[in-house]
Design a protein around this motif. Structure first.
Motif, PDB file in Angstrom:
ATOM      1  N   THR A 183       2.067  -8.467   8.894  1.00 53.87           N
ATOM      2  CA  THR A 183       1.383  -7.975   7.725  1.00 53.87           C
ATOM      3  C   THR A 183      -0.002  -8.565   7.672  1.00 53.87           C
ATOM      4  OG1 THR A 183       3.406  -7.319   6.781  1.00 53.87           O
ATOM      5  CG2 THR A 183       1.300  -7.136   5.437  1.00 53.87           C
ATOM      6  N   ALA A 184       0.101  -9.857   7.600  1.00 53.43           N
ATOM      7  CA  ALA A 184      -1.271 -10.615   7.413  1.00 53.43           C
ATOM      8  C   ALA A 184      -2.463 -10.586   8.707  1.00 53.43           C
ATOM      9  CB  ALA A 184      -1.091 -12.216   7.286  1.00 53.43           C
ATOM     10  N   VAL A 213      -0.652 -12.921   2.403  1.00 54.69           N
ATOM     11  CA  VAL A 213       0.559 -12.302   1.961  1.00 54.69           C
ATOM     12  C   VAL A 213       1.585 -13.347   1.482  1.00 54.69           C
ATOM     13  CG1 VAL A 213       0.810 -10.657   3.833  1.00 54.69           C
ATOM     14  CG2 VAL A 213       2.000 -13.055   4.209  1.00 54.69           C
ATOM     15  N   ALA A 244       5.714 -11.202   7.640  1.00 52.87           N
ATOM     16  CA  ALA A 244       4.795 -11.760   6.915  1.00 52.87           C
ATOM     17  C   ALA A 244       3.530 -12.167   7.857  1.00 52.87           C
ATOM     18  CB  ALA A 244       4.982 -13.123   6.048  1.00 52.87           C
ATOM     19  N   THR A 268      -2.158 -10.158  -3.413  1.00 53.21           N
ATOM     20  CA  THR A 268      -1.879 -10.352  -2.048  1.00 53.21           C
ATOM     21  C   THR A 268      -1.955  -8.891  -1.153  1.00 53.21           C
ATOM     22  OG1 THR A 268       0.586 -10.271  -2.464  1.00 53.21           O
ATOM     23  CG2 THR A 268      -0.352 -12.444  -2.247  1.00 53.21           C
ATOM     24  N   LYS A 269      -1.885  -8.872   0.101  1.00 56.71           N
ATOM     25  CA  LYS A 269      -1.747  -7.570   0.819  1.00 56.71           C
ATOM     26  C   LYS A 269      -0.180  -7.030   0.688  1.00 56.71           C
ATOM     27  CE  LYS A 269      -2.400  -5.592   5.353  1.00 56.71           C
ATOM     28  NZ  LYS A 269      -2.861  -6.068   6.789  1.00 56.71           N
ATOM     29  N   LYS A 270       0.722  -8.102   0.604  1.00 56.44           N
ATOM     30  CA  LYS A 270       2.203  -7.851   0.337  1.00 56.44           C
ATOM     31  C   LYS A 270       2.738  -9.239   0.109  1.00 56.44           C
ATOM     32  CE  LYS A 270       5.963  -5.294   1.993  1.00 56.44           C
ATOM     33  NZ  LYS A 270       6.685  -4.517   3.138  1.00 56.44           N
ATOM     34  N   THR A 271       4.020  -8.999  -0.962  1.00 56.34           N
ATOM     35  CA  THR A 271       4.725 -10.267  -1.301  1.00 56.34           C
ATOM     36  C   THR A 271       6.124  -9.966  -1.179  1.00 56.34           C
ATOM     37  OG1 THR A 271       2.974 -10.723  -3.148  1.00 56.34           O
ATOM     38  CG2 THR A 271       5.369 -11.449  -3.528  1.00 56.34           C
TER      39      THR A 271
END
Length: 561
Positions: free
Chosen positions: A149-150, A158, A146, A127-130
């Motif tokens: 960021t997505a 995410v 979320a 993912t880009k971030k979790t």
């Protein structure tokens, strides 16, 4: 202030983001969310049969709408581990998927509890971030983060993990924020000096070519890219999987380049003296990272929204950090007319003649014999598919051959696994697109192996009235691997053959519409009938099992000779 549970707050945050469709699979870990969804009449919950395929639906939905595709994995542990493939696929496609997963109660972490897995660690690489929420009061904040960021360039998936105790917990909440309060409203434009320098390079070129990619396709920037191409009077090619970035019928469109593109577009990039890479990484599918597919001596101007992509794979004469359509528009006003330059006029005229010959020859050499050959099938598809159709594809050699063999008349009409090379994407992706654009014809191409992986989603399609058409190119094998075994391993076949039920009859049993085509003259009528059926439809097409093609011959150079 309103008191709510964490689950209610999550749904309220989704509503604030104007979430229209929520794909998901119910599970006990997120019952507070599902109970809140019961009262959320403005969110259409689409219950799926597998978390992986549901994530593909959300991925394609995001790509076609430009908004986030949202998926809810109701169960922690196995319910979330099934997300990994779909999120890895979305990451490779830079697709803004927001995946929400139930998570183990905070007090049970690190105790080998039932269905325990470290979801924070599991999803971080794909993912880009979790995130993992820590308390009910912070749920809206994390949902906002979320989405932000997505959807922030470069976009990507995410994962938000919501523990059971967080969802059950109560807190007082302020009214949900308007998303416009935490979104970027403009994208960077190129500096004037950079535009002037790039324009000079393009004006002095004798063999210029523009290469467009996802930065043009997903931004709807084809008009700006074409305005620049017309100002320069130069050909424009697309990266593989983005053949729809430029309308098929435009006279400057050469189609897809590279190892999986066509000979004319590929030749242009191999011979150009100045290459304008407009919203493309010049990545693996375009170049295989070698100068076999791009002119080593060309000056490259690369325009990218992601500064890390500039010059990453090939040295550039000039890198411009900018939104691709914006830079194209700036350049179009800065360059002088290419119409007056004889060398460029000949370069473009020669390309247009070659392109016309290629398209004529493509129809002329189509094998219309029996059993059904890929070239004959693709010609039939070109003839019968509506010009406004959205077309989804899998990986595998039949779909890879089809990628540049079909005509994409309108931008944002081709959806593929791109660099992840995933089998099992296409049918689910078609369902996501059809939900987003219900009036648009959606046709998904798959092999029999890939469709067999995902056929259970026929229930999802029937239950929710998602009337896409899936064309199963059925050759009874894993075609790419069988071709490699034939060509490089002496025909020592193992694991290459696939048995399947009659997919047309299986579709009927699910309550969908099934059609069978054993001969080429049956394909067109079957697809037309499927499009008109008013049901989710499957067209099972018998393709010659010996019509195999080795795409990645470079991978087996060590076995040549």
């Amino acid at each position: 202030m309103t008191q709510m549970s964490g689950g209610q707050a999550a749904v309220a945050a989704l509503q604030a983001e104007d979430t229209k469709h929520l794909f998901g699979l119910i599970g006990s870990a997120t019952m507070e969310i599902f109970d809140a969804l019961y009262d959320a009449s403005d969110i259409n919950f689409v219950g799926v049969h597998d978390e992986r395929t549901g994530t593909h639906m959300a991925d394609a939905y995001a790509r076609v709408t430009g908004t986030a595709g949202v998926f809810l994995a109701g169960q922690n542990g196995p319910g979330t581990t099934n997300l990994v493939t779909g999120l890895a696929q979305a990451k490779a496609a830079f697709s803004p998927v927001l995946s929400i997963g139930g998570a183990l109660a905070t007090g049970h972490v690190y105790r080998d509890a039932f269905q325990e897995v470290d979801q924070q660690a599991l999803f971080t690489p794909v993912t880009k971030k979790t995130w993992t929420a820590t308390e009910a009061a912070r749920v809206p904040e994390m949902v906002r983060a979320a989405f932000r960021t997505a959807l922030t360039p470069r976009r990507g998936p995410v994962q938000l993990n919501l523990p059971r105790d967080v969802l059950a917990g109560q807190a007082d909440f302020e009214p949900m924020q308007d998303p416009s309060a935490y979104r970027c409203h403009t994208l960077p434009a190129a500096q004037a000096d950079d535009i002037a320098r790039a324009a000079q390079m393009l004006d002095t070129a004798t063999r210029p070519v523009i290469v467009t990619g996802g930065g043009i396709k997903y931004s709807g920037g084809h008009a700006q890219a074409l305005a620049l191409a017309e100002a320069l009077n130069c050909p424009i090619v697309t990266s593989p999987g983005h053949g729809d970035a430029i309308p098929f019928g435009h006279p400057l469109n050469a189609g897809q380049m590279g190892p999986r593109g066509n000979a004319v577009a590929s030749k242009l990039v191999k011979e150009a003296d100045v290459i304008l890479a407009l919203g493309t990484r010049l990545g693996f599918n375009s170049t295989f990272f070698t100068y076999d597919n791009i002119n080593r001596d060309a000056e490259i101007i690369q325009v990218e929204l992601d500064p890390e992509a500039i010059g990453r794979h090939f040295p550039v004469a000039m890198g411009i950090w900018s939104d691709a359509p914006t830079a194209a528009q700036q350049l179009a006003t800065a360059v002088t007319s290419g119409q007056a330059k004889a060398e460029v006029a000949k370069w473009t005229s020669d390309f247009q003649s070659a392109r016309e010959s290629l398209l004529t020859q493509r129809d002329a050499v189509a094998d219309l014999s029996h059993p059904i050959q890929p070239s004959g099938l693709f010609k039939t598809l070109r003839d019968v598919l509506p010009q406004d159709a959205a077309i989804t594809m899998d990986a595998g050699t039949l779909c890879l051959q089809a990628t540049d063999a079909l005509n994409y008349w309108t931008p944002n009409s081709l959806f593929t696994p791109l660099d992840f090379g995933l089998v099992g994407f296409s049918f689910a992706a078609g369902l996501g697109i059809k939900l987003a654009q219900p009036e648009r014809p959606v046709v998904s191409l798959m092999g029999d192996g890939g469709f067999g992986m995902t056929v259970s989603e026929l229930s999802t399609a029937v239950d929710h009235g998602i009337n896409s058409v899936t064309v199963v190119m059925n050759n009874g094998c894993w075609g790419a691997e069988k071709a490699y075994q034939r060509d490089f391993f002496g025909g020592r076949y193992i694991g290459a053959d696939v048995s399947s039920p009659p997919f047309d009859q299986l579709a009927d049993l699910y309550g969908a519409a099934g059609f069978k085509a054993d001969r080429l003259d049956q394909v067109g009528p079957a697809i037309e009938a499927a499009l008109a059926s008013g049901k989710p439809s499957v067209v099972d097409v018998s393709v010659d099992p010996t019509a195999l093609y080795s795409f990645r011959r470079d991978s087996f150079k060590h076995r040549s000779g």
